[in-house]
Scaffold this active site. Sequence first.
Site, short mmCIF file in Angstrom:
data_model
loop_
_atom_site.label_atom_id
_atom_site.label_comp_id
_atom_site.label_asym_id
_atom_site.label_seq_id
_atom_site.Cartn_x
_atom_site.Cartn_y
_atom_site.Cartn_z
N GLU A 162 2.59 -8.11 -1.18
CA GLU A 162 1.26 -8.64 -0.87
C GLU A 162 1.16 -10.13 -1.20
OE1 GLU A 162 1.76 -5.69 -2.26
OE2 GLU A 162 0.14 -4.28 -1.86
N GLY A 196 0.81 -1.21 0.00
CA GLY A 196 0.00 0.00 0.00
C GLY A 196 0.85 1.27 0.00
#
Length: 693
Positions: free
Chosen positions: A125, A102
């Site tokens: 991720e 992010g």
Amino acid sequence: MSDTVQFAVHGAIAEAVIDNPPVNATSASVRQGLAEAIRRTEADPAIHALVVRCAGKTFIAGADIREFGKPLVEPGLPDVIAMMDRATKPIIAAVHGTVLGGGFEVALACHYRIALPDTKFGFPEVNLGIVPGAGGTQRTPRLAGLAAAIRLTTEGGPIDAAGALANGLIDAIAEGNLGIAAHVYAEALIAESKGPRSAGQLPMPADDPTLFEEARQTLSRKMRGQSAPLKILDAIRLGYDMDFDAALVRELELCRESIAGPQSRALRHLFAAEREVARVPDLPADAVARPIDRIGVIGLGVMGRGIVMAVASAGLPVMAVGLDRSHVDAAMQGITKLWASSVAKGSLTQEAVDKRLALITISDDPRDLAATQLVIEAVTEDRAIKQAVFATLGQMTQPGTILASNTSFLNIDALAEASGRAEDVCGMHFFNPAHVMRLLENVRAARTNPEVVATIMALGKRIGKLPVLSGVCDGFIVNRMLSKRSREAFFLVEEGASPALIDKVLLSYGFPMGPFALGDLAGLDVQAAARKARAASATERELRANFVEQMVAQGRLGQKTGSGWYIYDEKRKASPNPQTDAMIAAHAERHGLTLRAISEEEIRERLLYAMVNEGAKLLGEGIAARPQEIDIAMVNGLGWPNYTGGPMHWADGIGLDKLLARIERFRAEQGDAYWTPAPLLARHVAEGRGFYA
Ligand code: 3H9
């Protein structure tokens, strides 16, 4: 503003500085603070640009993993990112440290990006079983092209600042003070009237279905069983199927689905467990690590060499002591050859190898270990030899020098007594190949000083390993649990399951290979020697299942002789071995055994539940302090598939009551000697809890 985002205005340039230790994750207060900074920038006509940067050692390292699974506190990260995308004044990300997940997505949504030279960028991720959810799969291909986007998002590995610049992911590399560099950069933008720009406005690169197909095949092989890598490819494809905004909506849905799924839960569990096992629960606060700047390794066989390589690779001087000159020379030749092949493959530079070699001093005299603060013993796995070595080490090293055995099965308490300095003695059990495998079982013996424990846990990390603490028992965590699987595998063969079927069952569960293919790889002679060493405590049935001994007697040692459980061609490709079928049939006839068809379910349950039950015993006996130790050890030492979270996490998912019921059934069928439920398991079931909660 917010607790974690400071907003300040310097002339025409506003600055939002995020300060959310430890890694500046986009927790709720960060998102709120960023949203507020954008609103204020937009609202103030005197402000012409906004710089976003972070305090501390890194730019944002991702969404806040601790918030996953909890109700969302508004605004979500994609909302903040959409505000950035739509802003009418240029936003500059000034980044350093590890710009991950992010955090990378925030940076990519900013209109300009500058970075310090040693910054690393990435989308980890996938390692958490997650599809990036804040535009990563849409902005990256538009900026960096399809091949780079596929690689970055599906492989999870980092790219450095120079690579990011070359790929168009950043605009400039800043030298010196990042805050000042960002200010200067923003001033230049204003002076040149350069306004905001959105990566979302760029076209997708030309579609290349072959690239997708190749990636799909590679990922299906390399990350077998994992769903996130393939879902990430689907997410990138969205850019070709719909417009940017619609693709972002669908990407976020895929992200949320992945976070809610069992694989991501398991991988996040391992992420947390890996950090948890570094904290030994019962170490007194005053147990500080002893300083270590010179390590000794005694015994330069395969394991000793690997340990020497691991230590030197971490930049630590190592005194490598072998039995005699010819052993030492052979070891150094072996080490040099392995590193030369890494240079040839391009994974190491000659310069790095030269540095490592310069850290290794060789000797055939144990007295040369006197100047070390820690000696790792890796001599032959023989009790008398090891005890003699510990007696020597006890005399030849200074009091306080840590004496660590790399034994796999021998009793470290006995070695400790032999040394005459039991409080300095512990185990450091490396896995083969020791310079590659991350797991390190550190073993606390009965009289090990807590300082020694603190030292070997810290040292393990320093040499790039993943140290897990175990108590003393036969085989510690991994080999003790594995021995139960091996036993069950031999019994299953005696009962009628073919080795190939057993291997297939474990392969489809997610292990890199089954027990028989593994035996052939490791060498059946090695396995036979291990069985011999434990023969005194083996049951009649275990001794009877002597397939390995039978093969060794015929000269079938596995891959190295081209024949073992399987037959191997010159490329080491396996095919069924008729001799194995004949051996099993003759064995059954000799012992009057009736072979039966065994279901894949029974095979899977017997192999895996035998290990979980042993894990519960390890916990009950306090050999493993917590289930985390077991999960981390089995995933990293045995290749237990990480997306199941390891045996104990996986067992909790099944339900310990169901597990216990099956174990009781196997006990009735196979006997108490093999299937007595761990007392802890029965207790947990009675209390209605799992291993974790
Ligand atoms: C994501 O971003 C999804 C988005 O695409 C979509 C959103 C819609 N959150 O590793 P360390 C903690 S998914 C919360 O020992 P290092 C960690 O638990 C995320 N906490 O330090 C530990 O706490 P404790 C994608 C986090 O210097 C402490 O920080 N990002 C997070 O060796 C120190 O960690 C990632 O997957 C987090 N995201 O390494 C990055 N990250 O001391 C994962 C860390 O209480 N993180 N913590 O145990 C890392 O790879 C490493 O932590 C990092 C630092 C390289 C950053």
